[in-house]
Design an enzyme around this catalytic site. Structure first.
Site, PDB file in Angstrom:
ATOM      1  N   TYR A 192      69.683   0.502 -15.454  1.00 55.13           N
ATOM      2  CA  TYR A 192      69.447   2.132 -14.507  1.00 55.13           C
ATOM      3  C   TYR A 192      69.425   2.863 -15.342  1.00 55.13           C
ATOM      4  CZ  TYR A 192      70.841   6.459 -12.531  1.00 55.13           C
ATOM      5  OH  TYR A 192      71.041   8.122 -12.830  1.00 55.13           O
TER       6      TYR A 192
ATOM      7  N   LYS B  34      66.455   5.178 -16.584  1.00 51.75           N
ATOM      8  CA  LYS B  34      66.127   7.116 -16.350  1.00 51.75           C
ATOM      9  C   LYS B  34      65.776   7.310 -17.971  1.00 51.75           C
ATOM     10  CE  LYS B  34      66.573   9.465 -13.934  1.00 51.75           C
ATOM     11  NZ  LYS B  34      66.147  10.178 -12.871  1.00 51.75           N
TER      12      LYS B  34
ATOM     13  N   ASP C 150      73.766  11.274 -17.061  1.00 54.01           N
ATOM     14  CA  ASP C 150      74.526  11.803 -18.242  1.00 54.01           C
ATOM     15  C   ASP C 150      74.905  10.177 -18.656  1.00 54.01           C
ATOM     16  OD1 ASP C 150      76.319  10.402 -16.509  1.00 54.01           O
ATOM     17  OD2 ASP C 150      78.477  11.691 -16.956  1.00 54.01           O
TER      18      ASP C 150
HETATM   19  O1  DAU Z   1      76.572   9.916 -14.215  1.00 56.65           O
HETATM   20  C1  DAU Z   1      76.015  10.110 -13.151  1.00 56.65           C
HETATM   21  C2  DAU Z   1      75.624   8.799 -12.552  1.00 56.65           C
HETATM   22  O2  DAU Z   1      76.438   8.862 -11.196  1.00 56.65           O
HETATM   23  C3  DAU Z   1      74.694   9.225 -11.625  1.00 56.65           C
HETATM   24  O3  DAU Z   1      73.303   8.863 -12.423  1.00 56.65           O
HETATM   25  C4  DAU Z   1      74.107   7.779 -11.026  1.00 56.65           C
HETATM   26  O4  DAU Z   1      72.999   7.519 -10.544  1.00 56.65           O
HETATM   27  C5  DAU Z   1      75.584   7.473  -9.549  1.00 56.65           C
HETATM   28  O5  DAU Z   1      75.185   6.229  -9.561  1.00 56.65           O
HETATM   29  C6  DAU Z   1      76.393   7.360 -10.942  1.00 56.65           C
HETATM   30  O6  DAU Z   1      77.102   6.366 -11.472  1.00 56.65           O
HETATM   31  P1  DAU Z   1      77.823   5.424 -11.686  1.00 56.65           P
HETATM   32  O7  DAU Z   1      77.789   3.710 -12.152  1.00 56.65           O
HETATM   33  O8  DAU Z   1      79.378   5.957 -12.392  1.00 56.65           O
HETATM   34  O9  DAU Z   1      78.200   5.600  -9.802  1.00 56.65           O
HETATM   35  P2  DAU Z   1      79.471   4.760  -9.205  1.00 56.65           P
HETATM   36  O10 DAU Z   1      79.495   5.613  -7.625  1.00 56.65           O
HETATM   37  O11 DAU Z   1      78.699   3.132  -9.421  1.00 56.65           O
HETATM   38  O12 DAU Z   1      80.490   4.049 -10.055  1.00 56.65           O
HETATM   39  C7  DAU Z   1      81.658   5.013  -9.951  1.00 56.65           C
HETATM   40  C8  DAU Z   1      82.166   4.163 -11.279  1.00 56.65           C
HETATM   41  O13 DAU Z   1      83.420   3.496 -10.659  1.00 56.65           O
HETATM   42  C9  DAU Z   1      82.104   3.345 -12.157  1.00 56.65           C
HETATM   43  O14 DAU Z   1      83.114   3.192 -12.914  1.00 56.65           O
HETATM   44  C10 DAU Z   1      82.517   2.611 -11.505  1.00 56.65           C
HETATM   45  C11 DAU Z   1      83.514   2.429 -10.314  1.00 56.65           C
HETATM   46  N1  DAU Z   1      83.129   1.547  -9.248  1.00 56.65           N
HETATM   47  C12 DAU Z   1      82.442   1.858  -8.333  1.00 56.65           C
HETATM   48  C13 DAU Z   1      82.403   1.010  -6.925  1.00 56.65           C
HETATM   49  C14 DAU Z   1      80.599   1.790  -6.533  1.00 56.65           C
HETATM   50  C15 DAU Z   1      83.872   1.247  -8.642  1.00 56.65           C
HETATM   51  O15 DAU Z   1      85.056   0.268  -9.127  1.00 56.65           O
HETATM   52  N2  DAU Z   1      84.384   0.026  -7.622  1.00 56.65           N
HETATM   53  C16 DAU Z   1      83.135   0.116  -6.560  1.00 56.65           C
HETATM   54  O16 DAU Z   1      83.045  -0.243  -5.775  1.00 56.65           O
END
Ligand code: DAU
Length: 339
Positions: free
Chosen positions: A148, A152, A125
């Protein structure tokens, strides 16, 4: 039938392979995986001796590796292989271009040359970019904002171009934020849960009010299978969980579920560069095809916390060596900020 699954040692890919081998007795799976940091043989160890499962180590951007994996032919290719972590793409974008765009192109060329009857591109998304209000339908313009999501989007565009140009039998799914067992502990949920189990603080980016829509991996892989079997070629299908939450709301559940407290374990730190504030997708098209998510978010999250608690032997080795280097690089320069 013989299906080629790429990136089957990753989080969503391994859950898909498990589903297929469990539920479709007439399907054999060839898993082509480059075994990068996120491709973990432990994810499918119990299936290694299954006669319907074969593993080929290789990169989807390498045409010879793809040729070897296809062998005498396959009935479908499902492409999970990707660099997926937004924060890593901000540090080092190049690998994302190679796997997510060039790799997709190499697979599409194989589809065209070998006349493979189905190709499903697993996408995200995030290609719609920041969605201030409402929810993106599949025909919404693509406005990716990170290296990223731009990569995609490039893969999606190549895929759809092969339908328009060559009538290649392609499908695209765009999933929302996925959680569940076997997720590499760099992503929000497994990173926070494993930090909390270890009595470490969790780094919330900025004010933590960014919104993501969460889907359990089991619902996501069922959706991908459903689209592969029933989707119309040349079409895109959004697969969202319908569970929009702020990061702080998620953090609260995780902190509580791990028996810690917000006051002692949460650090607000420097925000992610170009951080998308909100994602939201309209899933009416996939629902009209007969798919809908089944796992209630509270149950799924509870079960996921329990899974990480009971599978320390799976994640502990991952949070060592190169991961510690990465953690220092990613988080070392972030300063704590007032909420
Ligand atoms: O939306 C689908 C996507 O979800 C996928 O395409 C990606 O491959 C996947 O990594 C994920 O992307 P996000 O960037 O949303 O996922 P992430 O788990 O890295 O982060 C989720 C949310 O949490 C984002 O708003 C950033 C925040 N976050 C993330 C990390 C790792 C934090 O606040 N602290 C953190 O340490």
């Amino acid at each position: 039938m013989r299906w080629l699954v790429t990136g089957g040692l990753g989080f969503i890919g391994s859950n898909f392979v498990r589903l297929v081998l469990r539920e479709l007795p007439d399907v054999c799976v060839v898993n082509l995986d480059a075994m990068t940091y996120a491709g973990n043989p432990a994810n499918l160890r119990d299936l290694e001796s299954d006669p319907r499962y074969a593993f080929v180590r290789g990169d989807i951007a390498d045409a010879d590796a793809v040729r070897e994996a296809i062998g005498s032919g396959v009935d479908a290719i499902v492409n999970f292989a990707a660099e997926t972590h937004v924060d890593r793409s901000i540090l080092d974008p190049e690998a994302f271009l190679r796997t997510d765009i060039l790799g997709t192109h190499v697979l599409l060329e194989a589809v065209r040359e070998r006349g493979i009857p189905r190709f499903l591109q697993v996408s995200t998304d995030e290609v719609y970019g920041d969605v201030a209000v409402g929810a993106s339908r599949e025909d919404a313009p693509l406005r990716p904002r990170s290296p990223y999501s731009a990569s995609k989007a490039g893969g999606d565009m190549q895929t759809l171009a092969y339908f328009a140009t060559y009538r290649a039998p392609v499908l695209v799914t765009r999933g929302s934020n996925t959680y569940g067992p076997y997720q590499y502990p760099e992503k929000l949920i497994p990173l926070f849960v494993t930090n909390l189990i270890d009595d470490e603080p969790v780094p919330v980016y900025g004010d933590g009010l960014q919104v993501r829509d969460w889907i359990h991996v089991e619902d996501h892989v069922r959706g991908i299978l459903h689209v592969l079997q029933r989707g119309a070629i040349g079409e895109v299908y959004n697969l969202g969980g319908g569970n929009p939450r702020t990061n702080l709301e998620i953090t609260e559940v995780l902190v509580e579920g791990c028996g810690r407290s917000m006051a002692t374990h949460v650090r607000h730190v420097t925000d992610r560069a170009g951080h998308d504030r909100r994602y939201a997708i309209d899933t009416a098209k996939a629902r009209a095809l007969g798919w809908s998510p089944r796992i209630a978010f509270a149950d799924g999250l509870r079960a996921t916390i329990a899974w990480y608690r009971h599978h320390e032997s799976w994640w502990r080795p991952l949070k060592s060596g190169d991961f510690l280097e990465y953690y220092k690089r990613q988080y070392g320069s972030r300063t704590e900020i007032a909420r």
